[in-house]
Enzyme design. Structure first.
Site, PDB file in Angstrom:
ATOM      1  N   SER A  77     -11.474  -0.968   2.748  1.00  0.00           N
ATOM      2  CA  SER A  77     -10.636  -1.321   3.901  1.00  0.00           C
ATOM      3  C   SER A  77      -9.993  -0.059   4.464  1.00  0.00           C
ATOM      4  CB  SER A  77      -9.557  -2.318   3.486  1.00  0.00           C
ATOM      5  OG  SER A  77     -10.149  -3.520   3.043  1.00  0.00           O
ATOM      6  N   GLU A 110      -5.416   3.433   5.836  1.00  0.00           N
ATOM      7  CA  GLU A 110      -5.113   3.503   4.414  1.00  0.00           C
ATOM      8  C   GLU A 110      -5.479   4.845   3.807  1.00  0.00           C
ATOM      9  OE1 GLU A 110      -6.145   0.462   1.704  1.00  0.00           O
ATOM     10  OE2 GLU A 110      -5.748  -1.183   3.075  1.00  0.00           O
ATOM     11  N   ARG A 163       0.827  -1.201   0.000  1.00  0.00           N
ATOM     12  CA  ARG A 163       0.000   0.000   0.000  1.00  0.00           C
ATOM     13  C   ARG A 163       0.869   1.262   0.000  1.00  0.00           C
ATOM     14  NH1 ARG A 163      -2.281  -3.787  -0.946  1.00  0.00           N
ATOM     15  NH2 ARG A 163      -4.224  -4.632  -0.109  1.00  0.00           N
TER      16      ARG A 163
END
Length: 338
Positions: free
Chosen positions: A238, A334, A165
């Site tokens: 998420s 995130e 990520r």
């Protein structure tokens, strides 16, 4: 010359549906429009925010700058080589629609990433991943404007320095504005079905040797069952990264909590399932005000109706504190917090 809009609500431009206003919004539908927008005297010196689908941002306040709404479209199948099939698309292409299109072009390889919200241009920034595959494994290059030089550049996979990520674009925020992405899809395609949800869904359908479209359909089915539709319940998918710990730390965690869910990584580290950690702390289905943890997937925070960005942030911090206190593991969000 692109049209400049003033005092624009961003509620419809972020998948959480959070209220915020931008001083300016300009729609970028071509490279020329981007160059023209950057030259506008009204925008000189203002902070810039590039939004595609708005699926990876938490707006906590009004944005006193200019939002570039990325809308460059276009899809193209390029020449193949002995090892790969190449496809290219504009940064404003909807990611899921692009994945679907690649299968119609007989270019499998992205099917595990079906139904991830957002745009093609945003995918490399986050190095999106799901069900055993990361974008970096299928990446060739991006075309982007380097705002420090004003020139368009081509950045290869090596230059983009992808991590979990993570990418060059997150480490140098604001420097590059992606306008197009080229992906490298394998000639010798092999199904990626190692994730339990995927293998179980295929097995239940009686599929022993799936093709790419069947995996695509299975992933879509899984995501629709487990994750809320942002059009019906505001969310950013998420919310937390799965924390990565070394082998010793994971062994210690498993000794204290034998049911800990984790996945061994090629470098010897372990990726701990953040959703499991949150669930074990009792957060699934709970809420603080109008911000909640989704009842079917603890990794997803949701806007229950009328939440503000500060509400989402407060809930995220409470979840982080719980996981840190019980497991000694730090969760990292995130989405970009603005």
């Amino acid at each position: 010359m692109p049209q400049l809009q003033r005092d624009v609500s961003l509620r419809e431009l972020n998948t959480f549906g959070l209220p915020a206003t931008a001083r300016f919004v300009v729609t970028i539908d071509s490279e020329a429009a981007l160059v023209d927008a950057l030259a506008m005297p009204e925008l000189a010196g203002l902070p810039r925010l590039v939004l595609g689908g708005g699926s990876n941002v938490v707006l906590t306040r009004d944005f006193d700058g200019v939002v570039f709404r990325m809308a460059i479209r276009g899809r193209e199948r390029l020449a193949d080589d002995a090892h790969a099939r190449y496809v290219r698309g504009g940064a404003g292409e909807v990611w899921h629609e692009f994945v679907d299109w690649t299968l119609t072009q007989d270019c499998p390889g992205l099917e595990n990433l079906a139904l991830i919200p957002g745009t093609l241009g945003a995918a490399p920034i986050q190095n999106i991943g799901a069900y055993g595959l990361e974008l970096a494994e299928r990446f060739a290059e991006v075309r982007a404007l380097d705002t420090t030089t004003g020139l368009f550049v081509t950045l290869t996979r090596e230059v983009c320095a992808f991590g979990y990520r993570d990418s060059l674009f997150k480490r140098e925020p604001g420097r590059y504005i992606i306008v197009g992405v080229t992906l490298r899809l394998p000639q010798s395609w092999q199904p990626v079905t190692g994730y339990a949800d995927v293998s179980r869904t295929l097995s239940e359908a009686g599929i022993e040797r799936p093709d790419a479209r069947q995996i695509f359909d299975a992933v879509v089915d899984i995501r629709r069952r487990k994750l809320p539709d942002p059009l019906e319940l505001g969310n950013a998918g998420s919310f937390f990264k799965n924390p990565v710990v070394d082998a010793a730390a994971f062994a210690a965690l498993r000794e204290r909590f034998p049911q800990t869910v984790g996945y061994a990584q090629p470098d010897g580290t372990w990726k701990v399932a953040a959703g499991w950690l949150i669930d074990q702390c009792g957060w699934r289905g709970k809420s603080l005000g109008q911000a909640g943890v989704h009842e079917r997937q603890a990794l997803v925070l949701v806007n229950l109706g009328g939440a503000r960005g500060a509400d989402i942030v407060a809930l995220a911090r409470a979840v982080q504190a719980s996981v840190q206190e019980r497991f000694g593991v730090a969760l990292e969000p995130e989405p970009l917090m603005l």
